[in-house]
Design an enzyme around this catalytic site. Sequence first.
Site, PDB file in Angstrom:
ATOM      1  N   SER A  69      10.904  25.870  -3.089  1.00 46.76           N
ATOM      2  CA  SER A  69      11.413  24.586  -2.050  1.00 46.76           C
ATOM      3  C   SER A  69      10.569  24.998  -0.842  1.00 46.76           C
ATOM      4  CB  SER A  69      12.980  24.798  -1.725  1.00 46.76           C
ATOM      5  OG  SER A  69      13.334  24.644  -2.951  1.00 46.76           O
TER       6      SER A  69
HETATM    7  N1  SAH Z   1      15.285  27.960  -4.721  1.00 46.76           N
HETATM    8  C1  SAH Z   1      14.386  27.837  -5.795  1.00 46.76           C
HETATM    9  C2  SAH Z   1      14.263  26.488  -6.248  1.00 46.76           C
HETATM   10  C3  SAH Z   1      13.578  26.554  -7.643  1.00 46.76           C
HETATM   11  S1  SAH Z   1      13.371  24.970  -8.449  1.00 46.76           S
HETATM   12  C4  SAH Z   1      12.823  28.534  -4.956  1.00 46.76           C
HETATM   13  O1  SAH Z   1      12.739  27.850  -3.954  1.00 46.76           O
HETATM   14  O2  SAH Z   1      11.975  29.003  -5.651  1.00 46.76           O
HETATM   15  C5  SAH Z   1      14.958  24.935  -8.982  1.00 46.76           C
HETATM   16  C6  SAH Z   1      15.309  25.899 -10.368  1.00 46.76           C
HETATM   17  O3  SAH Z   1      16.587  25.391 -10.746  1.00 46.76           O
HETATM   18  C7  SAH Z   1      14.220  25.939 -11.469  1.00 46.76           C
HETATM   19  O4  SAH Z   1      13.754  27.144 -11.564  1.00 46.76           O
HETATM   20  C8  SAH Z   1      15.018  25.263 -12.553  1.00 46.76           C
HETATM   21  O5  SAH Z   1      14.513  25.988 -13.812  1.00 46.76           O
HETATM   22  C9  SAH Z   1      16.425  25.798 -12.248  1.00 46.76           C
HETATM   23  N2  SAH Z   1      17.437  25.093 -13.102  1.00 46.76           N
HETATM   24  C10 SAH Z   1      17.689  23.800 -13.243  1.00 46.76           C
HETATM   25  N3  SAH Z   1      18.655  23.484 -14.188  1.00 46.76           N
HETATM   26  C11 SAH Z   1      19.405  24.585 -14.169  1.00 46.76           C
HETATM   27  C12 SAH Z   1      20.568  24.942 -14.494  1.00 46.76           C
HETATM   28  N4  SAH Z   1      21.453  24.101 -15.077  1.00 46.76           N
HETATM   29  N5  SAH Z   1      21.043  26.360 -14.508  1.00 46.76           N
HETATM   30  C13 SAH Z   1      20.301  27.275 -14.010  1.00 46.76           C
HETATM   31  N6  SAH Z   1      19.001  26.831 -13.274  1.00 46.76           N
HETATM   32  C14 SAH Z   1      18.619  25.669 -13.591  1.00 46.76           C
END
Ligand code: SAH
Length: 232
Positions: A69
């Site tokens: 993000s």
């Molecule tokens: N805060 C992180 C955001 C990553 S994007 C950063 O800044 O790096 C969001 C993440 O949520 C992705 O890696 C995706 O695979 C994960 N995600 C989506 N659905 C999910 C679920 N049901 N349970 C766990 N992770 C999930």
Amino acid sequence: MKLTDPSVNSYAGQRRKMVEDQLVNREIKDLRILEAMNRIPRHLFVHESLQHKAYGDFPLPIGDSQTISQPYVVAAMTEALNLKESDRVLEIGTGSGYQTALLAELAGQVFTIERIRSIGLKAQKLLERLHYMNIVFKVFDGTYGWPDQAPFDAILITASAPEIPKMLVDQLGDNGRLVVPLGGLEKQTLTLVTKEEGSVASRELGYCKFVPLVGRYGWPEEKEPPANTKRI
Ligand code: SAH
């Protein structure tokens, strides 16, 4: 975090500028957040070829169609959680692990769940290398939460949900705070949900755009169309 690895100390100038231009200038006030984001080596949370862009004012790809993000969004979500040093926090969507590191700097214990194994394991390896000792990792569908470890003082969902996931609200303790991007796939409203003496209230914080929360209580997994269906 111990700064024993020389690569951790690179980009100090860009990091300071990110904090000043993107956070202080946009009214992020919590000094603990500003100091922590001035310390955490964000460039290590992206692929080597993108490291020079790591302190830019935008999200970046981390593989598997997922993103790290934008720094301001990370700071704004964390500020809304109003964390105390003793708090137990649940994070859904470990992703790169950058947000996880910030939570670990501010709270007592962080439980983080990622659904994509390769992403979760990579983040775990990096955060262990950076000597974070207060993070517990799990690869699973985070829409179920982490019932064995509930209740949590704060829950952060870093992927967009069609509605407030009920299982997660149930795992929020008294005076608990939950932040989630709510809405459609293209655009969402960052929403703060609070629980006080069993009653739940919510407040909108602003528009945002996140990758989808995929799982039992989120968006359904994309299915491939049958082989004989034409894509238009
Ligand atoms: N805060 C992180 C955001 C990553 S994007 C950063 O800044 O790096 C969001 C993440 O949520 C992705 O890696 C995706 O695979 C994960 N995600 C989506 N659905 C999910 C679920 N049901 N349970 C766990 N992770 C999930």
